[in-house]
Write a protein that holds these residues in place. Structure first.
Motif, PDB file in Angstrom:
ATOM      1  N   ASP A  13      -7.738  20.136 -14.558  1.00  0.00           N
ATOM      2  CA  ASP A  13      -6.456  19.455 -14.620  1.00  0.00           C
ATOM      3  C   ASP A  13      -6.686  17.975 -14.874  1.00  0.00           C
ATOM      4  OD1 ASP A  13      -4.064  20.888 -14.337  1.00  0.00           O
ATOM      5  OD2 ASP A  13      -4.640  21.461 -12.279  1.00  0.00           O
ATOM      6  N   ALA A  14      -5.701  17.350 -15.472  1.00  0.00           N
ATOM      7  CA  ALA A  14      -5.795  15.896 -15.679  1.00  0.00           C
ATOM      8  C   ALA A  14      -4.406  15.293 -15.505  1.00  0.00           C
ATOM      9  CB  ALA A  14      -6.345  15.601 -17.068  1.00  0.00           C
ATOM     10  N   TYR A  15      -4.374  14.134 -14.928  1.00  0.00           N
ATOM     11  CA  TYR A  15      -3.086  13.471 -14.648  1.00  0.00           C
ATOM     12  C   TYR A  15      -3.201  11.997 -15.046  1.00  0.00           C
ATOM     13  CZ  TYR A  15      -3.020  17.425 -11.424  1.00  0.00           C
ATOM     14  OH  TYR A  15      -3.099  18.669 -10.880  1.00  0.00           O
ATOM     15  N   THR A  16      -2.191  11.506 -15.727  1.00  0.00           N
ATOM     16  CA  THR A  16      -2.181  10.061 -15.970  1.00  0.00           C
ATOM     17  C   THR A  16      -1.139   9.433 -15.055  1.00  0.00           C
ATOM     18  OG1 THR A  16      -0.487  10.160 -17.648  1.00  0.00           O
ATOM     19  CG2 THR A  16      -2.764  10.247 -18.397  1.00  0.00           C
ATOM     20  N   VAL A  17      -1.422   8.226 -14.682  1.00  0.00           N
ATOM     21  CA  VAL A  17      -0.545   7.529 -13.747  1.00  0.00           C
ATOM     22  C   VAL A  17      -0.397   6.081 -14.228  1.00  0.00           C
ATOM     23  CG1 VAL A  17      -0.571   6.529 -11.430  1.00  0.00           C
ATOM     24  CG2 VAL A  17      -1.086   8.954 -11.722  1.00  0.00           C
ATOM     25  N   THR A  18       0.822   5.587 -14.202  1.00  0.00           N
ATOM     26  CA  THR A  18       1.051   4.158 -14.488  1.00  0.00           C
ATOM     27  C   THR A  18       1.650   3.530 -13.235  1.00  0.00           C
ATOM     28  OG1 THR A  18       1.534   4.682 -16.771  1.00  0.00           O
ATOM     29  CG2 THR A  18       2.226   2.510 -16.008  1.00  0.00           C
ATOM     30  N   LEU A  19       0.979   2.530 -12.705  1.00  0.00           N
ATOM     31  CA  LEU A  19       1.467   1.936 -11.448  1.00  0.00           C
ATOM     32  C   LEU A  19       2.110   0.577 -11.710  1.00  0.00           C
ATOM     33  CD1 LEU A  19      -1.526   2.897  -9.156  1.00  0.00           C
ATOM     34  CD2 LEU A  19       0.732   3.948  -9.185  1.00  0.00           C
ATOM     35  N   LEU A  52       0.846  -1.202   0.000  1.00  0.00           N
ATOM     36  CA  LEU A  52       0.000   0.000   0.000  1.00  0.00           C
ATOM     37  C   LEU A  52       0.876   1.246   0.000  1.00  0.00           C
ATOM     38  CD1 LEU A  52      -2.766   1.513   0.479  1.00  0.00           C
ATOM     39  CD2 LEU A  52      -2.283   1.296   2.925  1.00  0.00           C
ATOM     40  N   ALA A  53       1.867   1.273   0.883  1.00  0.00           N
ATOM     41  CA  ALA A  53       2.736   2.445   0.996  1.00  0.00           C
ATOM     42  C   ALA A  53       3.486   2.688  -0.314  1.00  0.00           C
ATOM     43  CB  ALA A  53       3.727   2.242   2.156  1.00  0.00           C
ATOM     44  N   GLU A  54       3.978   1.615  -0.912  1.00  0.00           N
ATOM     45  CA  GLU A  54       4.714   1.764  -2.178  1.00  0.00           C
ATOM     46  C   GLU A  54       3.808   2.297  -3.276  1.00  0.00           C
ATOM     47  OE1 GLU A  54       7.180  -1.298  -4.011  1.00  0.00           O
ATOM     48  OE2 GLU A  54       7.577  -1.993  -1.982  1.00  0.00           O
ATOM     49  N   THR A  55       2.599   1.744  -3.357  1.00  0.00           N
ATOM     50  CA  THR A  55       1.666   2.170  -4.404  1.00  0.00           C
ATOM     51  C   THR A  55       1.311   3.642  -4.227  1.00  0.00           C
ATOM     52  OG1 THR A  55       0.772  -0.049  -4.429  1.00  0.00           O
ATOM     53  CG2 THR A  55      -0.583   1.648  -5.460  1.00  0.00           C
ATOM     54  N   LEU A  56       1.027   4.033  -2.981  1.00  0.00           N
ATOM     55  CA  LEU A  56       0.662   5.432  -2.731  1.00  0.00           C
ATOM     56  C   LEU A  56       1.836   6.362  -3.038  1.00  0.00           C
ATOM     57  CD1 LEU A  56      -1.411   5.232   0.598  1.00  0.00           C
ATOM     58  CD2 LEU A  56      -2.265   5.322  -1.751  1.00  0.00           C
ATOM     59  N   GLY A  57       3.047   5.936  -2.675  1.00  0.00           N
ATOM     60  CA  GLY A  57       4.238   6.750  -2.949  1.00  0.00           C
ATOM     61  C   GLY A  57       4.418   6.948  -4.438  1.00  0.00           C
ATOM     62  N   LYS A 105      10.293   4.461  -1.399  1.00  0.00           N
ATOM     63  CA  LYS A 105      10.641   3.546  -2.496  1.00  0.00           C
ATOM     64  C   LYS A 105       9.655   3.756  -3.656  1.00  0.00           C
ATOM     65  CE  LYS A 105      11.085  -1.293  -3.721  1.00  0.00           C
ATOM     66  NZ  LYS A 105      10.093  -2.318  -3.867  1.00  0.00           N
ATOM     67  N   GLY A 106       8.360   3.834  -3.315  1.00  0.00           N
ATOM     68  CA  GLY A 106       7.352   4.065  -4.350  1.00  0.00           C
ATOM     69  C   GLY A 106       7.544   5.412  -5.026  1.00  0.00           C
ATOM     70  N   LEU A 107       7.818   6.420  -4.207  1.00  0.00           N
ATOM     71  CA  LEU A 107       7.981   7.784  -4.737  1.00  0.00           C
ATOM     72  C   LEU A 107       9.133   7.852  -5.748  1.00  0.00           C
ATOM     73  CD1 LEU A 107       6.983  10.819  -4.125  1.00  0.00           C
ATOM     74  CD2 LEU A 107       9.110  10.995  -2.865  1.00  0.00           C
ATOM     75  N   LEU A 108      10.205   7.121  -5.446  1.00  0.00           N
ATOM     76  CA  LEU A 108      11.411   7.199  -6.285  1.00  0.00           C
ATOM     77  C   LEU A 108      11.381   6.226  -7.453  1.00  0.00           C
ATOM     78  CD1 LEU A 108      14.016   7.509  -3.413  1.00  0.00           C
ATOM     79  CD2 LEU A 108      13.379   9.291  -5.034  1.00  0.00           C
ATOM     80  N   TYR A 109      10.316   5.421  -7.518  1.00  0.00           N
ATOM     81  CA  TYR A 109      10.306   4.370  -8.542  1.00  0.00           C
ATOM     82  C   TYR A 109      10.378   4.954  -9.962  1.00  0.00           C
ATOM     83  CZ  TYR A 109       9.086   0.415 -11.377  1.00  0.00           C
ATOM     84  OH  TYR A 109       9.116  -0.561 -12.346  1.00  0.00           O
ATOM     85  N   GLN A 110       9.651   6.064 -10.180  1.00  0.00           N
ATOM     86  CA  GLN A 110       9.658   6.633 -11.540  1.00  0.00           C
ATOM     87  C   GLN A 110      11.068   7.039 -11.954  1.00  0.00           C
ATOM     88  OE1 GLN A 110       7.107   6.535 -13.642  1.00  0.00           O
ATOM     89  NE2 GLN A 110       5.989   5.508 -11.997  1.00  0.00           N
ATOM     90  N   ALA A 111      11.851   7.533 -10.994  1.00  0.00           N
ATOM     91  CA  ALA A 111      13.197   8.013 -11.319  1.00  0.00           C
ATOM     92  C   ALA A 111      14.205   6.860 -11.379  1.00  0.00           C
ATOM     93  CB  ALA A 111      13.646   9.021 -10.272  1.00  0.00           C
ATOM     94  N   LEU A 112      14.048   5.890 -10.487  1.00  0.00           N
ATOM     95  CA  LEU A 112      15.115   4.890 -10.327  1.00  0.00           C
ATOM     96  C   LEU A 112      14.738   3.475 -10.744  1.00  0.00           C
ATOM     97  CD1 LEU A 112      16.443   6.112  -6.870  1.00  0.00           C
ATOM     98  CD2 LEU A 112      17.575   6.350  -9.065  1.00  0.00           C
ATOM     99  N   GLN A 140       7.537   2.570  11.058  1.00  0.00           N
ATOM    100  CA  GLN A 140       8.544   3.341  10.331  1.00  0.00           C
ATOM    101  C   GLN A 140       8.892   2.752   8.956  1.00  0.00           C
ATOM    102  OE1 GLN A 140      11.856   3.777   9.400  1.00  0.00           O
ATOM    103  NE2 GLN A 140      11.629   5.990   9.262  1.00  0.00           N
ATOM    104  N   PRO A 141       8.964   1.402   8.820  1.00  0.00           N
ATOM    105  CA  PRO A 141       9.270   0.859   7.488  1.00  0.00           C
ATOM    106  C   PRO A 141       8.289   1.313   6.400  1.00  0.00           C
ATOM    107  CG  PRO A 141       9.547  -0.846   9.134  1.00  0.00           C
ATOM    108  CD  PRO A 141       8.945   0.342   9.844  1.00  0.00           C
ATOM    109  N   LEU A 142       7.069   1.718   6.804  1.00  0.00           N
ATOM    110  CA  LEU A 142       6.115   2.190   5.791  1.00  0.00           C
ATOM    111  C   LEU A 142       6.574   3.503   5.180  1.00  0.00           C
ATOM    112  CD1 LEU A 142       2.701   1.362   7.501  1.00  0.00           C
ATOM    113  CD2 LEU A 142       3.976   0.035   5.815  1.00  0.00           C
ATOM    114  N   VAL A 143       7.324   4.285   5.955  1.00  0.00           N
ATOM    115  CA  VAL A 143       7.868   5.543   5.413  1.00  0.00           C
ATOM    116  C   VAL A 143       8.899   5.184   4.337  1.00  0.00           C
ATOM    117  CG1 VAL A 143       9.090   7.671   5.997  1.00  0.00           C
ATOM    118  CG2 VAL A 143       7.475   6.667   7.641  1.00  0.00           C
ATOM    119  N   VAL A 144       9.709   4.180   4.646  1.00  0.00           N
ATOM    120  CA  VAL A 144      10.727   3.736   3.678  1.00  0.00           C
ATOM    121  C   VAL A 144      10.033   3.200   2.420  1.00  0.00           C
ATOM    122  CG1 VAL A 144      12.666   2.180   3.321  1.00  0.00           C
ATOM    123  CG2 VAL A 144      12.301   3.172   5.571  1.00  0.00           C
TER     124      VAL A 144
END
Ligand SMILES: NC(=O)C1=CN([C@@H]2O[C@H](COP(=O)(O)OP(=O)(O)OC[C@H]3O[C@@H](n4cnc5c(N)ncnc54)[C@H](O)[C@@H]3O)[C@@H](O)[C@H]2O)C=CC1
Ligand SMILES: O=C(O)C(=O)COP(=O)(O)O
Length: 526
Positions: free
Chosen positions: A520-526, A330-335, A371-378, A363-367
């Motif tokens: 506004d419109a946003y596309t997202v690929t998960l 859940l945390a990764e998907t939301l990130g 991880k999810g937040l940085l997925y697009q970049a890394l 705390q691991p949920l923050v990590v």
């Protein structure tokens, strides 16, 4: 198929587990240069204390995902170097506890009764009952340095033998020490009062040469010291002098500053010293335990699952993992989602742990959010190990808050990302303990499971808008799988969340925001 290199002797039970998911090469006794040459082929490395995993080896291990230490001490692994490279380092925190504790106790009794030298003497054909008169441990004082897993077991058994117990461990409470029957004291007092001193601490910069000429000088001349923890905690040269000069009674060492033990003054000492070749964990039982424990973790990580005893993922112990596991995804998907909504460069991430997640253990949920937040970049280069470091290096400020009063769901997670293009937020929870649901986007309540391709619009809640958007998507041959509107007031601002079957074609977003009422419109690929 993944490849695992086992570079120290490991019980077959571990190898059998590894071969379920990987091809396994067992190559023990490799020189550092040989290891550097071959490590690039492997996804995982399994070791004991015999392999020194240096930064150079880690850098040569370009495919490495995990280093598994079939034992406790990871001081032979450059853990910070592994962390920077996103390589998870796991150990077996409990598999050899009993073995190491029993070895320390055996050392204590052997020292007291001169068993090794008496045995050697009989085997030489002698019958000497004078030289080997010993001492009882009953009613003597044992000083335990490090009251962790091994130290506690040693203390418990020693107490049953009628010993008095002192302990030095700055990181445990007086209550815990008392539970085990130990009086917590400072190191000075322990060194002065104990008849036997046994070390059960990790080797760290603080504990290196913790026992040196100065501390040894505090010991009683009749006292003995045992080190079954790590070489280098005792200054060996100072110890040899103290024994030679009769300033202490003796020592038993299982571990050494440099292993195997080379030329050393310790070897020339007599029955007052016992030396064993790092045998603390060498029981059949412990070797089966640690091999299974670590092989299972390597198998899991190679299958993309989290490891239960990762030493470089803060806070993710086995008990925590059990409860948090469903929430990690859940945390990764939301990130990942909030990162894409925010677009641009994210400058801060606010993670709010709600309901039952509002505890320190989450705390691991923050990590996982990072991880999810940085997925697009890394992409695959980011994982639980390096997500925090990667975020820090990108200057992303992480704010962690907890709200135990949020009770719409048993536990939920709210993420707000602020970036160069603005601020967006998402909230999610688990339904039926496992199905991820988005429950809020940018403050608008919704209830949709996330899907691979999604479209979000911010629009005015007014008649006809859904129809117009549907026709527009149809004209681009986009199939809508599900759609939901979230609004706070009738005919006010609203959010639409659409799950679509395929990625949106290029250029469609500019057409969507031309629909009257859609801001506004946003596309997202998960
Ligand atoms: N000889 C062998 O074959 C084996 C050796 N070991 C070694 O035994 C040691 C202890 O292992 P465990 O009990 O499993 O670890 P543990 O983590 O359960 O306990 C270590 C304890 O040391 C304490 N400690 C840390 N720094 C300290 C300091 N500066 N001063 C005093 N106390 C300090 C901690 O608070 C903790 O309670 C480790 O170094 C491990 O590598 C473990 C297994 C086998
Ligand atoms: O587990 C530990 O920390 C040990 O020292 C055991 O070492 P070994 O696996 O026997 O080389």
């Amino acid at each position: 198929m993944s490849k695992v290199l086992v570079s120290d002797p490991i019980d077959q039970a571990g190898i059998d587990i590894l071969t379920q998911v990987a091809s396994v090469d067992v190559k023990t006794g490799l020189k550092p240069a040989d290891l550097i040459e071959i490590i690039g082929e492997y996804d995982a490395l399994m070791i004991r204390s015999g392999t020194r995993v240096t930064q150079e080896i880690i850098e040569a291990g370009t495919q490495l995902k995990i280093i598994g230490r079939a034992g406790v001490g990871v001081d032979n692994v450059d853990v910070p170097a592994a962390t920077r490279r996103g390589i998870v380092v796991v150990n077996s925190p409990e598999g050899n506890t009993i073995a190491a504790a029993e070895h320390a106790l055996a050392m204590m009794l052997s020292l007291s009764r001169h068993i090794p030298d008496a045995n050697a003497s009989v085997k030489r054909g002698e019958w000497d009952r004078k030289t080997f008169v010993g001492a009882e441990v009953y009613k003597k004082t044992l000083g335990v340095v490090g009251l962790g897993k091994i130290g506690s077991h040693v203390a418990t058994v020693a107490r049953a033998m009628g010993m008095k117990l002192l302990a030095y461990d700055p990181f445990i409470s007086t209550e815990r020490a008392e539970q085990i029957g130990c009086q917590l004291v400072d190191l000075d007092l322990l060194m002065q009062q104990a008849d036997y001193i046994t070390l059960h601490i990790p080797k760290t910069p603080e504990t290196t040469h913790l026992i040196n000429a100065k501390t040894l000088a505090k010991m009683k001349p009749t006292a003995r010291i045992i080190n079954c923890a790590r070489g280098g905690i005792i200054d060996e040269a100072a110890l040899a002098v103290a024994i030679k000069e009769g300033r202490i009674q003796g020592a038993a060492l299982d571990v050494f500053e440099s292993e195997p033990l080379g030329e050393s003054d310790l070897r020339s000492l007599g029955k007052e010293i016992i030396l064993t070749p790092h045998l603390g964990a060498s029981t059949t039982e412990a070797q089966v335990n640690v091999a299974i424990d670590v092989a299972e973790q390597i198998r899991d990580v190679l299958l993309g699952l989290p490891a239960r005893s990762a030493v470089n993922i803060p806070g993710l112990g086995p008990d925590v993992l059990e409860t948090l596991k469903p929430y990690m995804q859940l945390a990764e998907t939301l990130g990942n989602l909030v990162g894409q909504l925010a677009g641009g460069r994210v400058e801060s991430l606010n993670v709010r742990l709600q309901g039952e997640l509002a505890t320190n253990k989450s705390q691991p949920l923050v990590v996982a959010s990072l991880k999810g937040l940085l997925y697009q970049a890394l992409r695959e280069r980011v994982n639980y190990v390096n997500a925090t470091i990667e975020a820090k290096e990108r200057g992303i400020r992480v704010i962690e808050t907890r709200d135990a009063s949020a009770r719409d769901y048993a536990g939920s997670l709210h993420l707000e990302a602020t970036g160069t293009l603005g601020t967006h937020s998402v909230t999610g929870a688990l339904l039926g303990d496992k199905e991820i649901h988005l429950t809020d986007v940018d403050g608008f309540p919704i209830n949709v499971p996330p899907s691979k391709y999604m479209l979000f619009t911010l629009h005015r809640d007014m008649p006809g808008i859904i129809g117009k958007l549907g026709s527009l998507l149809g004209s681009f041959n986009v199939n809508i799988a599900s759609m939901q509107v979230g609004r706070k007031i009738v005919r006010g601002d609203a959010v639409m969340a659409l799950s679509i079957d395929d990625p949106l074609p290029d250029g469609i977003l500019t057409e969507i925001v031309k629909v009257p009422g859609i801001r506004d419109a946003y596309t997202v690929t998960l």
